[in-house]
Design a protein around this motif. Structure first.
Motif, PDB file in Angstrom:
ATOM      1  N   GLU A   1       0.828  -1.200   0.000  1.00 24.85           N
ATOM      2  CA  GLU A   1       0.000   0.000   0.000  1.00 24.85           C
ATOM      3  C   GLU A   1       0.867   1.256   0.000  1.00 24.85           C
ATOM      4  OE1 GLU A   1      -2.705  -0.151   3.229  1.00 24.85           O
ATOM      5  OE2 GLU A   1      -3.722  -1.966   2.523  1.00 24.85           O
ATOM      6  N   ASN A   2       2.024   1.147   0.629  1.00 24.76           N
ATOM      7  CA  ASN A   2       2.917   2.295   0.733  1.00 24.76           C
ATOM      8  C   ASN A   2       4.297   1.943   0.199  1.00 24.76           C
ATOM      9  OD1 ASN A   2       1.029   4.026   2.257  1.00 24.76           O
ATOM     10  ND2 ASN A   2       1.341   2.541   3.912  1.00 24.76           N
ATOM     11  N   GLU A   3       4.986   2.946  -0.289  1.00 33.79           N
ATOM     12  CA  GLU A   3       6.358   2.769  -0.740  1.00 33.79           C
ATOM     13  C   GLU A   3       7.240   2.418   0.458  1.00 33.79           C
ATOM     14  OE1 GLU A   3       9.759   5.629  -2.762  1.00 33.79           O
ATOM     15  OE2 GLU A   3       7.648   5.842  -3.377  1.00 33.79           O
TER      16      GLU A   3
ATOM     17  N   LYS B   1      14.491   4.589  -5.578  1.00 33.20           N
ATOM     18  CA  LYS B   1      13.420   4.962  -6.509  1.00 33.20           C
ATOM     19  C   LYS B   1      12.584   3.731  -6.871  1.00 33.20           C
ATOM     20  CE  LYS B   1      15.103   9.140  -8.804  1.00 33.20           C
ATOM     21  NZ  LYS B   1      16.053   9.510  -7.766  1.00 33.20           N
ATOM     22  N   THR B   2      11.272   3.972  -7.015  1.00 36.68           N
ATOM     23  CA  THR B   2      10.364   2.925  -7.460  1.00 36.68           C
ATOM     24  C   THR B   2       9.204   3.574  -8.196  1.00 36.68           C
ATOM     25  OG1 THR B   2       8.977   1.060  -6.769  1.00 36.68           O
ATOM     26  CG2 THR B   2       9.050   2.952  -5.292  1.00 36.68           C
ATOM     27  N   THR B   3       8.656   2.841  -9.150  1.00 39.59           N
ATOM     28  CA  THR B   3       7.481   3.343  -9.855  1.00 39.59           C
ATOM     29  C   THR B   3       6.231   2.544  -9.517  1.00 39.59           C
ATOM     30  OG1 THR B   3       8.001   1.942 -11.778  1.00 39.59           O
ATOM     31  CG2 THR B   3       8.852   4.209 -11.788  1.00 39.59           C
ATOM     32  N   ASP B   4       6.434   1.384  -8.877  1.00 43.50           N
ATOM     33  CA  ASP B   4       5.285   0.517  -8.627  1.00 43.50           C
ATOM     34  C   ASP B   4       5.239  -0.047  -7.206  1.00 43.50           C
ATOM     35  OD1 ASP B   4       7.380  -1.267  -8.649  1.00 43.50           O
ATOM     36  OD2 ASP B   4       6.760  -2.323 -10.467  1.00 43.50           O
ATOM     37  N   LYS B   5       6.147   0.422  -6.322  1.00 36.64           N
ATOM     38  CA  LYS B   5       6.202  -0.008  -4.924  1.00 36.64           C
ATOM     39  C   LYS B   5       6.626  -1.468  -4.763  1.00 36.64           C
ATOM     40  CE  LYS B   5       2.487   3.207  -3.732  1.00 36.64           C
ATOM     41  NZ  LYS B   5       1.105   3.339  -3.217  1.00 36.64           N
ATOM     42  N   VAL B   6       7.086  -2.078  -5.851  1.00 39.10           N
ATOM     43  CA  VAL B   6       7.603  -3.458  -5.798  1.00 39.10           C
ATOM     44  C   VAL B   6       9.046  -3.491  -6.303  1.00 39.10           C
ATOM     45  CG1 VAL B   6       7.384  -5.803  -6.703  1.00 39.10           C
ATOM     46  CG2 VAL B   6       5.338  -4.531  -6.026  1.00 39.10           C
ATOM     47  N   ASN B   7       9.285  -2.909  -7.450  1.00 35.23           N
ATOM     48  CA  ASN B   7      10.624  -2.884  -8.038  1.00 35.23           C
ATOM     49  C   ASN B   7      11.339  -1.590  -7.656  1.00 35.23           C
ATOM     50  OD1 ASN B   7      10.568  -5.364  -9.915  1.00 35.23           O
ATOM     51  ND2 ASN B   7       8.649  -4.291 -10.414  1.00 35.23           N
TER      52      ASN B   7
END
Length: 223
Positions: free
Chosen positions: A139-141, A186-192
């Protein structure tokens, strides 16, 4: 919460190319007495800066760049001391205020390249990895603190972070130093995620697994 962690790529670099901007080069060229820097072809700014720097003694050049980037963090005496120490040691790894390590690295490497090795050569590590929760979605970075705690199981026992911050890495304890240990996340999708840090803190050789599990304890504030 349980996570599946995958280390996709880990690279050792001697500079982070995007750190210095054309605006930085122009301002530094002015400080190194290069006229009309703003009118120069942007693609030549770095080369022009190296040429301008070479007209100065290395210690004097170090003072100029240190003052440009760190005048709000260091006093004149500290800048003079660091400009001397930079010839002998990797100050960007050994300076007691780890919050300055990142900026000192970028300064050191700019000078290292400008003077073709007069300064010690420091290295950074760039890691591309993923943190997939076992159930549901992020849900969160993830914070830098959470990222380091989750990486723990994939790191060698000789890793400096694990040796200096064992309880912070393995227990549900505050880890404020994580903000400075990891330079950029840095992340764009909170997974990668793409992570930048010093090789001093985390080297490619410290990574002993490409896939592993981690547990992140969620602190619930008492009402």
């Amino acid at each position: 919460m349980n996570y599946q962690i995958a280390i996709k790529r880990a690279n050792t670099v001697d500079e982070v190319e995007e750190y210095w901007t054309n605006e930085d080069y122009i301002k530094l060229l002015e400080k190194f007495d290069y006229p009309d820097a703003a009118d120069a072809d942007p693609s030549t700014l770095r080369e022009l800066l190296f040429m301008a720097i070479s007209d100065f003694e290395p210690r004097d050049a170090a003072v100029v760049v240190l003052e440009y980037k760190l005048s709000e963090d260091l006093n004149e005496g500290q800048i003079q001391q660091i400009s001397n120490d930079m010839f002998l040691d990797k100050v960007c790894e050994e300076y007691p205020e780890i919050g300055l390590h990142s900026t000192l690295f970028h300064i050191n490497q700019l000078l290292f390249k400008a003077y073709n090795g007069t300064f010690p050569n420091a290295k950074a590590t760039i890691i591309e990895c993923s943190f997939a929760p076992a159930e549901g979605e992020n849900e969160n970075e993830l914070t830098k603190e959470s990222i380091l705690k989750l990486l723990n199981n994939g790191l060698s026992g000789s890793n400096l972070i694990k040796r200096l911050f064992d309880s912070q890495m393995t227990e549900n304890a505050p880890f404020p130093e994580a903000e400075d240990i990891l330079w950029d996340v840095k992340t764009t999708d909170k997974v990668n995620y793409t992570i930048k840090t010093s090789e001093y803190w985390l080297s490619k050789d410290d990574i002993i697994a490409s896939e592993f599990e981690g547990v992140l304890e969620i602190v619930v504030d008492a009402e």
